[in-house]
Write an enzyme that holds these catalytic residues in place. Structure first.
Site, PDB file in Angstrom:
ATOM      1  N   GLY A   8       0.844  -1.211   0.000  1.00  0.00           N
ATOM      2  CA  GLY A   8       0.000   0.000   0.000  1.00  0.00           C
ATOM      3  C   GLY A   8       0.871   1.250   0.000  1.00  0.00           C
ATOM      4  O   GLY A   8       0.542   2.252   0.643  1.00  0.00           O
ATOM      5  N   GLY A  11      -0.567   4.842  -0.833  1.00  0.00           N
ATOM      6  CA  GLY A  11      -1.720   5.328  -0.077  1.00  0.00           C
ATOM      7  C   GLY A  11      -1.368   6.466   0.867  1.00  0.00           C
ATOM      8  O   GLY A  11      -0.285   7.057   0.813  1.00  0.00           O
ATOM      9  N   GLN A  12      -2.312   6.740   1.770  1.00  0.00           N
ATOM     10  CA  GLN A  12      -2.210   7.918   2.653  1.00  0.00           C
ATOM     11  C   GLN A  12      -0.944   7.884   3.505  1.00  0.00           C
ATOM     12  O   GLN A  12      -0.215   8.868   3.583  1.00  0.00           O
ATOM     13  CB  GLN A  12      -3.453   7.978   3.557  1.00  0.00           C
ATOM     14  CG  GLN A  12      -3.561   9.265   4.343  1.00  0.00           C
ATOM     15  CD  GLN A  12      -4.566   9.184   5.491  1.00  0.00           C
ATOM     16  OE1 GLN A  12      -4.997   8.112   5.898  1.00  0.00           O
ATOM     17  NE2 GLN A  12      -4.941  10.331   6.008  1.00  0.00           N
ATOM     18  N   ILE A  54      -2.436  -7.443  -1.709  1.00  0.00           N
ATOM     19  CA  ILE A  54      -2.470  -8.097  -0.392  1.00  0.00           C
ATOM     20  C   ILE A  54      -3.385  -9.329  -0.382  1.00  0.00           C
ATOM     21  O   ILE A  54      -3.223 -10.215   0.457  1.00  0.00           O
ATOM     22  CB  ILE A  54      -2.877  -7.083   0.699  1.00  0.00           C
ATOM     23  CG1 ILE A  54      -2.538  -7.636   2.087  1.00  0.00           C
ATOM     24  CG2 ILE A  54      -4.362  -6.726   0.606  1.00  0.00           C
ATOM     25  CD1 ILE A  54      -2.542  -6.632   3.188  1.00  0.00           C
ATOM     26  N   TYR A 142     -15.051  -1.155   9.455  1.00  0.00           N
ATOM     27  CA  TYR A 142     -13.671  -0.690   9.646  1.00  0.00           C
ATOM     28  C   TYR A 142     -13.174  -1.088  11.034  1.00  0.00           C
ATOM     29  O   TYR A 142     -12.096  -1.678  11.188  1.00  0.00           O
ATOM     30  CB  TYR A 142     -13.646   0.835   9.471  1.00  0.00           C
ATOM     31  CG  TYR A 142     -12.290   1.473   9.600  1.00  0.00           C
ATOM     32  CD1 TYR A 142     -11.316   1.287   8.627  1.00  0.00           C
ATOM     33  CD2 TYR A 142     -11.987   2.296  10.684  1.00  0.00           C
ATOM     34  CE1 TYR A 142     -10.078   1.894   8.734  1.00  0.00           C
ATOM     35  CE2 TYR A 142     -10.752   2.909  10.792  1.00  0.00           C
ATOM     36  CZ  TYR A 142      -9.805   2.702   9.807  1.00  0.00           C
ATOM     37  OH  TYR A 142      -8.578   3.306   9.919  1.00  0.00           O
ATOM     38  N   LYS A 146     -10.337  -3.843  12.302  1.00  0.00           N
ATOM     39  CA  LYS A 146      -9.177  -3.374  13.077  1.00  0.00           C
ATOM     40  C   LYS A 146      -9.055  -4.138  14.401  1.00  0.00           C
ATOM     41  O   LYS A 146      -7.952  -4.523  14.798  1.00  0.00           O
ATOM     42  CB  LYS A 146      -9.253  -1.862  13.322  1.00  0.00           C
ATOM     43  CG  LYS A 146      -9.013  -1.012  12.076  1.00  0.00           C
ATOM     44  CD  LYS A 146      -7.635  -1.222  11.492  1.00  0.00           C
ATOM     45  CE  LYS A 146      -7.344  -0.375  10.277  1.00  0.00           C
ATOM     46  NZ  LYS A 146      -6.100  -0.763   9.592  1.00  0.00           N
TER      47      LYS A 146
HETATM   48  N1  SER Z   1      -8.684   8.107   9.693  1.00  0.00           N
HETATM   49  C1  SER Z   1      -9.516   6.934   9.872  1.00  0.00           C
HETATM   50  C2  SER Z   1     -10.880   7.166   9.341  1.00  0.00           C
HETATM   51  O1  SER Z   1     -11.413   8.221   9.580  1.00  0.00           O
HETATM   52  C3  SER Z   1      -9.588   6.547  11.306  1.00  0.00           C
HETATM   53  O2  SER Z   1      -8.521   5.768  11.675  1.00  0.00           O
HETATM   54  O3  SER Z   1     -11.437   6.296   8.757  1.00  0.00           O
END
Ligand code: SER
Length: 316
Positions: A8, A11-12, A54, A142, A146
């Protein structure tokens, strides 16, 4: 010498972390990417890159073998709002993908960093000064990926001795990459509006406090935890880390200090608001400070000054 695979890498976090690792280490720092997100410019030219999807364990194993990789930074993920729109894909990348990474790491003896998030916490977690070992029961895909990722990473350490380490990142703010569907991304978008002299439509209500961090601190956290002496660790996956906590009114007022004509109006997005309301107002990161010396360098005002100086060079 260190040989690192960044999955990745465009990415950010990846785009800045890969460049920082290349400036620090003399070994192979491999920029892993998926077709369609190929590195460009300096990221492409300053070191090796490889297609590493991945969801394809074989591709990960081949890159690890070819470049003699000892550390994998697993940064592939969908951010919170996108993950709610595509929960099946979020699981495939976040969980099946992590499983592939951990299996390769187990077989080929690699350390693994996989970022976790404030998203692991849910409505029934204490909101202020959220403790390291607080209840984790998120209601977003999400957050589910995690939390599961934290547990699976700890399992691979305990069961197989894979050196897994992680931090729970707060919202990350950067002038390099444009936000990609996170709930905290309003705190990046607001700077774009300020620099472009546009009224900012804030998707979260006044009084919505969340933890935040400037990207140079986040990159440093990811590197420092992997370099830390793990004999002092009482935790592994994952440490609370934070640098600041603010709501839309506070960041708006801070930007106005430097851009007095800047305007913000509220246009609340119910999905993002519900996600933000379920996350901490501020986390307690004392375990990270005590166990491996975590310390942020940027507060809101220093970050704002840097963003307002650097962002125009990139977007105007
Ligand atoms: N920056 C992430 C989000 O807002 C949070 O970990 O999805």
């Amino acid at each position: 010498m260190k040989n690192v695979l960044v999955i990745g890498s465009t990415g950010q976090i990846g785009s800045e972390l890969t460049m920082k690792l290349r400036s620090l280490y003399s070994g192979n720092i491999v920029a892993g990417y998926i077709p369609g997100a190929k590195p460009t410019g300096e990221l492409l030219e300053s070191g090796p890159s490889a297609i590493v999807d991945i969801t394809n364990e074989q591709q990960i194993a081949e890159a690890v073998s070819r470049y003699n990789i000892d550390t994998i930074y697993n940064l592939a993920a969908l951010l919170s709002a996108v993950a709610e729109a595509k929960p099946q894909l979020a699981w495939k990348i976040g969980m099946d993908g992590l499983f592939n990474v951990l299996e390769v790491a187990r077989e080929m003896n690699c350390a693994v960093f996989t970022p976790s998030s404030i998203g692991v916490f849910g409505d029934n977690t204490p909101k202020d000064n959220t403790p390291q070992d607080a209840l984790r029961s998120p209601r977003t895909m999400y957050g589910v990926t995690k939390v599961s990722g934290e547990l699976l990473s700890d399992y691979y350490f305990i069961r197989f001795g894979v050196d897994t380490r992680s931090v729970r990142f707060p919202g990350l703010i950067s002038y390099m990459t444009h936000p990609g569907g996170g709930t905290t991304d309003y705190a990046v978008d607001i700077y774009y509006s300020a620099v472009r002299k546009k009224t900012f439509e804030c998707p979260l209500a006044a009084g919505t406090f969340m933890d935040m961090m400037y990207m140079p601190d986040a990159v440093r956290a990811a590197i420092e935890i992997m370099e830390a002496d793990s004999s002092k660790f009482a935790h592994r996956n994952a440490f609370n880390v934070t640098a600041m906590s603010f709501d839309p009114e506070i960041i708006y007022a801070n930007i106005k200090k430097y851009k007095p004509d800047f305007k913000m109006v509220y246009k609340v997005d119910p999905l993002r608001q519900a996600i933000a309301d379920s996350w901490p107002n501020s986390m307690d990161d004392s375990c990270a400070r005590e166990e491996w010396g975590w310390k942020p360098e940027y507060d809101l005002d220093r970050m704002t000054q840097d963003m307002l100086e650097k962002l125009p060079e990139r977007i105007l």
